[in-house]
Scaffold this active site. Sequence first.
Site, PDB file in Angstrom:
ATOM      1  N   ASP A   1       0.746  -1.273  -0.196  1.00  7.20           N
ATOM      2  CA  ASP A   1       0.531   0.082   0.227  1.00  7.20           C
ATOM      3  C   ASP A   1       0.610   1.133   0.029  1.00  7.20           C
ATOM      4  O   ASP A   1       0.733   1.970  -0.486  1.00  7.20           O
ATOM      5  CB  ASP A   1      -0.751  -0.050   1.357  1.00  7.20           C
ATOM      6  CG  ASP A   1      -2.385  -1.135   0.904  1.00  7.20           C
ATOM      7  OD1 ASP A   1      -2.095  -1.543   0.025  1.00  7.20           O
ATOM      8  OD2 ASP A   1      -2.605  -0.953   2.095  1.00  7.20           O
ATOM      9  N   GLY A   2       2.082   1.182   0.834  1.00  6.68           N
ATOM     10  CA  GLY A   2       2.740   2.236   0.690  1.00  6.68           C
ATOM     11  C   GLY A   2       3.795   2.967  -0.356  1.00  6.68           C
ATOM     12  O   GLY A   2       3.348   4.029  -0.920  1.00  6.68           O
TER      13      GLY A   2
ATOM     14  N   ASP B   1      -0.276  13.833  21.456  1.00  6.72           N
ATOM     15  CA  ASP B   1       1.047  13.566  20.693  1.00  6.72           C
ATOM     16  C   ASP B   1       1.159  14.329  19.162  1.00  6.72           C
ATOM     17  O   ASP B   1       1.749  13.919  18.793  1.00  6.72           O
ATOM     18  CB  ASP B   1       1.667  12.248  20.826  1.00  6.72           C
ATOM     19  CG  ASP B   1       2.054  12.066  21.609  1.00  6.72           C
ATOM     20  OD1 ASP B   1       2.469  12.596  22.508  1.00  6.72           O
ATOM     21  OD2 ASP B   1       2.388  10.035  22.611  1.00  6.72           O
TER      22      ASP B   1
ATOM     23  N   THR C   1      -7.806   3.000   6.994  1.00  6.84           N
ATOM     24  CA  THR C   1      -7.404   1.112   7.832  1.00  6.84           C
ATOM     25  C   THR C   1      -6.336   1.434   8.168  1.00  6.84           C
ATOM     26  O   THR C   1      -5.383   0.230   8.451  1.00  6.84           O
ATOM     27  CB  THR C   1      -7.935   0.203   6.348  1.00  6.84           C
ATOM     28  OG1 THR C   1      -7.297   0.775   5.711  1.00  6.84           O
ATOM     29  CG2 THR C   1      -9.209   0.457   6.242  1.00  6.84           C
TER      30      THR C   1
ATOM     31  N   TYR D   1      -2.906   4.567   9.175  1.00  7.82           N
ATOM     32  CA  TYR D   1      -2.221   4.977  10.722  1.00  7.82           C
ATOM     33  C   TYR D   1      -3.689   5.704  11.831  1.00  7.82           C
ATOM     34  O   TYR D   1      -3.651   5.181  13.110  1.00  7.82           O
ATOM     35  CB  TYR D   1      -1.500   5.953  10.159  1.00  7.82           C
ATOM     36  CG  TYR D   1      -1.177   6.795  11.771  1.00  7.82           C
ATOM     37  CD1 TYR D   1      -0.714   6.493  12.640  1.00  7.82           C
ATOM     38  CD2 TYR D   1      -0.134   7.917  11.311  1.00  7.82           C
ATOM     39  CE1 TYR D   1      -0.360   6.976  13.651  1.00  7.82           C
ATOM     40  CE2 TYR D   1       1.042   9.163  12.319  1.00  7.82           C
ATOM     41  CZ  TYR D   1       0.740   8.228  13.407  1.00  7.82           C
ATOM     42  OH  TYR D   1       1.450   9.051  14.388  1.00  7.82           O
ATOM     43  N   SER D   2      -4.988   5.925  11.074  1.00  6.94           N
ATOM     44  CA  SER D   2      -5.791   6.026  11.673  1.00  6.94           C
ATOM     45  C   SER D   2      -6.470   4.786  12.198  1.00  6.94           C
ATOM     46  O   SER D   2      -6.667   5.169  13.730  1.00  6.94           O
ATOM     47  CB  SER D   2      -7.463   6.971  11.415  1.00  6.94           C
ATOM     48  OG  SER D   2      -7.742   6.970  11.766  1.00  6.94           O
TER      49      SER D   2
ATOM     50  N   SER E   1      -4.925   2.275  14.034  1.00  4.54           N
ATOM     51  CA  SER E   1      -4.073   1.938  15.049  1.00  4.54           C
ATOM     52  C   SER E   1      -4.309   3.006  16.066  1.00  4.54           C
ATOM     53  O   SER E   1      -3.635   2.214  17.219  1.00  4.54           O
ATOM     54  CB  SER E   1      -2.564   2.046  14.368  1.00  4.54           C
ATOM     55  OG  SER E   1      -2.000   1.239  13.393  1.00  4.54           O
TER      56      SER E   1
ATOM     57  N   ALA F   1      -2.864   9.343  20.939  1.00  5.43           N
ATOM     58  CA  ALA F   1      -2.447   8.894  22.176  1.00  5.43           C
ATOM     59  C   ALA F   1      -2.500  10.639  23.508  1.00  5.43           C
ATOM     60  O   ALA F   1      -0.999  11.113  23.284  1.00  5.43           O
ATOM     61  CB  ALA F   1      -0.922   9.011  22.663  1.00  5.43           C
TER      62      ALA F   1
END
Length: 292
Positions: free
Chosen positions: A72-73, A177, A188, A190-191, A193, A212
């Site tokens: 995906d990257g 953070d 699906t 970073y969000s 996670s 965080a």
Amino acid sequence: MKVAIYGQNYVKETTQKAVEQLLDVLLDKKADVFFEREFLTTQSSEIQNSSKVQIFDALDTSYDLLISVGGDGTILRAVTYVRDLGIPIVGINTGRLGFLATIQTEDIESALTEIFKGEYKISERSLLSVSTEPEHEDILKTNFALNEIAISRKNTTSMITVDTHLNDLYLTSYWADGLILSTPTGSTGYSLSCGGPVITPDAKSFALTPIAPHNLSARPLIIPDNTTVKLKVNGREDQFLMSLDSRIVTLSNTTTVTIEKANFVVKMVELLDETFLETLRKKLLWGEDRRN
């Protein structure tokens, strides 16, 4: 058919094998094949020296497809070549998860056969567009993101405060953070996670997900995709980081960041038997239970 091939610019055995198979299929179908210049240097000497392979440094509207070989990257980086040209992207997965790169290496021949017959569908994916005050040179060059735009701390373990306005109305100040603004495509990533929700690709929404947060009542928020989001950072350090998918820039705390929906979409090629819900079940193992 004129086809561009893009991939990771480092040597990976699984990618090289996939490219060899891909090239055989494309040449068999009489396609005009163009490799991205740096990606070609990672291939075998036979492919590099082939008279049937050409090179591109930039794309234009004459291309019919861009095939991304990786994960995906890799597709996120491929989008910086496609930009607003409307060239459909095919994702071949030699990476790990593969929410966007859904074609497995063993299915290359059958998948391309269907695509060349026109037996596929297009999924249009919304993007985010960002501007800053004062303007930042690196952002002006490529000011969009398919997955997310994230604000995060730099050179400190201390939290930052992200003052957030929606359509010029004050929402809150996240003590965290950082903060993620995600598209449905990026929901699906970073969000997710950071505890954000999964959003179906055709939803007209974005997600604000704190990273965080110390104010424990702060929760992910779904907003309409026509919302203009303005962010201002305060913290012990004078700078913070902003990432646009995989691209990172350093900004001063005096910077105001404005994010809104981009005025173009990215077209992802999907096979007719593919659905987002099926991909979701397979990739996130929904319904799997080792007891059964």
